[in-house]
Design an enzyme around this catalytic site. Sequence first.
Site, short mmCIF file in Angstrom:
data_model
loop_
_atom_site.label_atom_id
_atom_site.label_comp_id
_atom_site.label_asym_id
_atom_site.label_seq_id
_atom_site.Cartn_x
_atom_site.Cartn_y
_atom_site.Cartn_z
N HIS A 279 -12.45 -4.54 -0.05
CA HIS A 279 -11.46 -4.04 0.90
C HIS A 279 -12.05 -4.13 2.30
O HIS A 279 -13.25 -4.28 2.48
CB HIS A 279 -11.11 -2.58 0.58
CG HIS A 279 -10.28 -2.42 -0.65
ND1 HIS A 279 -9.05 -1.82 -0.65
CD2 HIS A 279 -10.51 -2.79 -1.94
CE1 HIS A 279 -8.55 -1.80 -1.87
NE2 HIS A 279 -9.42 -2.39 -2.67
N THR B 83 -5.26 -6.26 8.25
CA THR B 83 -5.31 -6.18 9.72
C THR B 83 -5.45 -7.55 10.37
O THR B 83 -4.78 -7.86 11.36
CB THR B 83 -6.46 -5.27 10.16
OG1 THR B 83 -6.27 -3.96 9.60
CG2 THR B 83 -6.54 -5.16 11.67
N SER C 130 0.82 -1.21 0.00
CA SER C 130 0.00 0.00 0.00
C SER C 130 0.85 1.26 0.00
O SER C 130 2.04 1.24 0.33
CB SER C 130 -0.92 0.02 1.23
OG SER C 130 -0.15 0.27 2.40
N ASP D 110 -1.39 -1.19 -3.76
CA ASP D 110 -2.70 -1.03 -3.13
C ASP D 110 -2.92 0.41 -2.67
O ASP D 110 -2.01 1.07 -2.16
CB ASP D 110 -2.77 -1.98 -1.93
CG ASP D 110 -4.11 -1.96 -1.22
OD1 ASP D 110 -5.14 -1.92 -1.91
OD2 ASP D 110 -4.11 -2.00 0.03
N HIS D 111 -4.14 0.89 -2.83
CA HIS D 111 -4.59 2.18 -2.29
C HIS D 111 -3.62 3.33 -2.54
O HIS D 111 -3.20 4.03 -1.61
CB HIS D 111 -4.84 2.05 -0.79
CG HIS D 111 -6.24 1.67 -0.47
ND1 HIS D 111 -7.32 2.47 -0.76
CD2 HIS D 111 -6.75 0.56 0.11
CE1 HIS D 111 -8.44 1.87 -0.37
NE2 HIS D 111 -8.12 0.71 0.14
#
Length: 284
Positions: free
Chosen positions: A205, A230, A50, A83-84
């Site tokens: 997500h 997470t 990310s 990512d992101h």
Amino acid sequence: MTLTSTRALMDRAAAAGTGLGSFNVLHLETAEAIVQGAEAVGLPVILQISQNCVAYHGSLEPLGAACLAVAAGARVPVALHLDHADDEELVHEAVRLGFSSVMYDGAHLPYGENVAVTTRVVKHAEPFGVYVEAELGRVGGKHGAHYPGVRTDPFEAADFALSTGVDALAVAVGSSHAMTTRSARLDLELIRELRAALDIPLVLHGSSGVPDAMLVAGIAAGLTKINVSTHLNGFFTRAVRQVLGNDQDLVDSRTYLSAGRSALASEAGRLLSLFSRTVPADKG
């Protein structure tokens, strides 16, 4: 086997109606653990880095190069994804380094601006064969497309996909980032509506907060790419904490990082097996 393209993995999973795990890398041990877990169950996986992780390390190239090396040595197909990212220059760097997919996150932008920038990203990536994921949540979602209560509109999603030419779309259907409890409930009817409205794969997500049974139901309703961070980080951290708690004199970081790596690998493999179940398509 080994390093492969996100497009190949996504096309295969979408055609089979199964889910494809895309797991976040925080450091080298995470990447090694994810691939070990995938190898243990004989299933493909996507490693993703990310923009937040890039900020932590200070640059993309060292960790990106390490992940490419880990993927190249894997006994199962492994792809590498950015990512992101809301930084176009970072997207360009990932393309240049050999990532096979990127996610441009313009969900925080007004709809028209999100379309314009995402289209620009798609046009940049296309000559390199790089797969592009984008994100769309209801305009006005104060904390982003995955804040509780925010939802993706199917009609807007269809227009967005047609206007931008993206390959996959991250949708807001009830999950939320960084949840440490698995209590989120997906809007399965909305997933079915989005699946009917779009001819590109849907991405979830915030999957860490979604219980196993609901993830399986979401895949049956039409989700393909399942992002997890997470939840896996929790396994790593709990294992490290236990080792350090049991030995106050321990100073060799390899000892506790190995424990974290093993714990994450085991759960990564379990999730990949869960996502890969072939279940009848949910017609509602």
